[in-house]
Design an enzyme around this catalytic site. Structure first.
Site, mmCIF file in Angstrom:
data_model
loop_
_atom_site.group_PDB
_atom_site.id
_atom_site.type_symbol
_atom_site.label_atom_id
_atom_site.label_comp_id
_atom_site.label_asym_id
_atom_site.label_seq_id
_atom_site.Cartn_x
_atom_site.Cartn_y
_atom_site.Cartn_z
ATOM 1 N N ARG A 16 0.806 -1.225 0.000
ATOM 2 C CA ARG A 16 0.000 0.000 0.000
ATOM 3 C C ARG A 16 0.841 1.277 0.000
ATOM 4 O O ARG A 16 0.323 2.371 -0.190
ATOM 5 C CB ARG A 16 -0.966 -0.021 1.203
ATOM 6 N N ARG A 302 21.909 21.709 9.171
ATOM 7 C CA ARG A 302 22.037 20.303 8.747
ATOM 8 C C ARG A 302 22.989 19.532 9.639
ATOM 9 O O ARG A 302 23.685 20.097 10.476
ATOM 10 C CB ARG A 302 22.443 20.264 7.274
#
Ligand code: UD1
Ligand code: CA
Length: 420
Positions: A16, A302
Site C-alpha cells: 500500500r 544540517r
C-alpha cells in the site's frame, strides 16, 4: 543468547506504500521507521534483537549496518506474521525466556509500555502478555475478543470480523511478550484457514490458551503509540505526532518554538535554553544549538552543525557540518559548509563558503571577530585569521589564507594596500 529477546517483523513489502523500497525503510522525521522500533526495544531492555527480513532484505540489513549487534532472520516467502516469527527459531534454539514480538511498521512505539509488558509477563508468569489499545477508530487492526467476564478469548483480523466484531474498539497493536520455548508449540499449530490464507501470529495467544497456558491481554498502549504505517498518509501522520513529541520535549526544556507546526526539528538535535526557533526553520540530523541562540525564520541547520551560545542564524541561511562560535551571526542568505567559524564573527548577507570543487569537500576556517562582507565567497580550503576583514563581493581563492587583522578586497581578493 541473552534475554530478553526482541523480534521485529520487517519482511513484508508494504504494497500500500506503492514503493520500490521495503516499507520499514520509509523515513519518519529523517530516519527509517525500523530504527525507532529498534530504539524502543533497546530502551525496554532487550539484550538480543532479531529483525526478520524478506522483501528488500539487503536494503534493510544495510540500513541497520551500523548496529552490529542486531541479528537477522530471513523469511524466504511472506507467508504471514506467524511464519515470520518461525523464521527466528534456528537463531533461538535452546533459548528459554522472555521474547518481545513487534512489527517494524509502528515507529511511534515507546519503550515504557514495552518494559511494562516484560515485567507484567514475568510477574503474572504468563505464556503470553498481549499489549492492547483502545482506539477511537479501529480500522485496519485485529480486534480483541473477550468473554462476558472480560477474559481474553482471541484476536480476529479485520478481514475475518463479523459486523459486531468490527465495532470492537480494543485492538491488537502487535506488541506481544511471549515466553520461549512455549511460543514454538503454538506456532507449530498455526494453519492458514483465514481470509488471507496466511499463518497469522494473531492465532498464537488463543492456541496457547487452548494448550492450558496463561494468556493475558492488557490495554497498556496509547493510540499514538501504535500508529501503524501502511500508507503514505500514515507516514505523514506518524511524522506529525513525532514532531509534536520532539518539540514538546524541547519546549519543556526551555526552548521557544514560535510556530511548532511550521518548524521541523530532528529528534537527534539538542537545543539549549532560551534559544528561539522562528517559523519555517528546518533542523536535520545531529545538530547542537547552544543557549540563547536565534534560529530562523527560514534557516536550515544540517547534520553536524554546532551553534555555540548566543549565535544567530537568520533567513535563508544554510549551515552544514559547521561550527559557529559564541556570539557569531549569519543573519541573511548565507551558506556555511565544512566551516569552523570562531567567536563573534559577522557573516554578511550572501556569504558563501565554496566547499565543493566538484569532487571533494574542503574546509574553511574563520578566526574570532572577523568580518565577512556581503556577497563574499571563500573558496575552500582556506583559512581566514582573526580580526580579519573581507570586503563586500571579494572572492578569497583557495589556499590564499588571510592573516590575522588583514583586510582583503576584490576578485581575486588581495590585501587592501596592494590593491590601491
Ligand atoms: C497485523 C496484525 C493485526 C494488527 C496489525 C497492526 C497479523 C495477522 N495481523 O496486521 O492483528 O492489528 O498488524 O499491528 O499479524 N510481515 C512479515 N512477514 C510476513 C507478513 C508480514 O515480516 O509474511 C511483517 C511486515 O513487514 C510488517 C508486519 O509484519 O512489518 C505486519 O504486517 P502487515 O501486513 O502490516 O500486517 P497488518 O495487516 O497490519
Ligand atoms: Ca501493519
Amino acid at each position: 543468547m541473552q534475554g530478553p529477546v526482541a523480534i521485529i517483523l520487517a519482511a513484508g513489502h508494504g504494497k500500500r506504500m506503492k514503493s520500490e523500497r521495503a516499507k520499514v525503510l520509509h523515513e519518519v522525521c529523517g530516519r527509517p521507521m525500523i530504527r525507532y522500533v529498534v530504539e524502543a526495544v533497546r530502551g525496554a531492555g532487550a539484550r538480543t534483537i532479531i529483525v526478520v527480513v524478506g522483501y528488500g532484505a539487503d536494503q534493510v540489513r544495510e540500513a541497520l549496518a551500523d548496529e552490529p549487534d542486531i541479528l537477522f532472520a530471513t523469511q524466504e516467502r511472506q507467508l504471514g506474521t506467524g511464519d515470520a516469527v518461525r523464521a527466528c527459531r534456528p537463531l533461538l534454539e535452546g533459548y528459554q525466556g522472555a521474547t518481545l514480538v513487534l512489527v517494524g511498521d509502528e515507529p511511534l512505539i515507546r519503550p515504557e509500555p514495552l518494559a511494562d509488558l516484560l515485567t507484567r509477563r514475568e510477574t503474572e508468569a504468563a505464556a503470553c502478555l498481549l499489549g492492547t489499545a483502545i482506539v477511537p477508530d479501529p480500522t485496519g487492526f485485529g480486534r480483541i475478543l473477550r468473554d462476558g467476564a472480560g477474559r481474553f478469548l482471541r484476536i480476529v483480523e479485520e478481514r475475518d470480523c463479523s459486523p459486531e466484531e468490527r465495532a470492537i474498539r480494543e485492538v491488537n497493536p502487535s506488541c506481544y511478550a511471549f515466553e520461549l520455548p512455549g511460543l514454538w508449540d503454538a506456532l507449530e499449530r498455526l494453519d492458514t484457514g483465514n481470509a488471507q490464507g496466511e499463518y497469522y501470529l494473531t492465532d498464537a495467544p488463543q492456541l496457547l490458551e487452548a494448550m492450558g497456558r496463561r494468556v493475558i491481554a492488557l490495554p497498556c498502549l496509547e493510540p499514538d503509540d501504535i500508529l501503524g504505517v501502511n500508507t503514505r498518509q500514515h507516514l505523514a501522520q506518524a511524522h506529525a505526532i513525532l514532531q509534536t513529541r520532539i518539540q514538546d520535549r524541547l519546549m519543556e526544556a526551555g526552548v521557544s518554538i514560535v510556530d511548532p507546526r511550521n518548524t521541523y526539528v530532528d529528534g537527534r538535535a539538542s537545543i539549549g535554553r532560551d534559544s528561539v526557533i522562528y517559523p519555517f526553520s528546518v533542523i536535520t540530523g545531529t545538530v547542537r544549538v547552544g543557549v540563547g541562540c536565534k534560529v530562523g525564520p527560514y534557516a536550515h541547520l544540517r547534520d553536524g552543525t554546532v551553534l555555540e551560545d548566543g549565535v544567530e542564524v537568520g533567513a535563508f541561511v544554510e549551515v552544514n557540518r559547521s561550527t559557529l562560535g559564541a556570539g557569531s551571526k549569519a543573519r541573511h542568505l548565507a551558506y556555511l559548509g565544512d566551516a569552523t567559524v570562531g567567536q563573534s564573527v559577522n557573516v554578511g548577507a550572501g556569504v558563501i563558503t565554496a566547499n565543493f570543487d566538484g569532487k571533494l569537500k574542503h574546509a574553511t576556517t574563520i578566526g574570532d571577530q572577523s568580518f565577512l562582507g556581503s556577497g563574499s565567497i571563500l573558496v575552500a580550503p582556506v583559512r581566514i585569521g582573526s580580526n580579519a576583514t573581507i570586503g563586500a563581493g571579494a572572492v578569497v581563492t583557495k589556499n590564499h589564507d588571510v592573516a590575522d587583522g588583514q583586510t582583503v578586497v576584490g576578485v581575486p581578493a588581495r590585501p587592501i594596500a596592494e590593491n590601491r
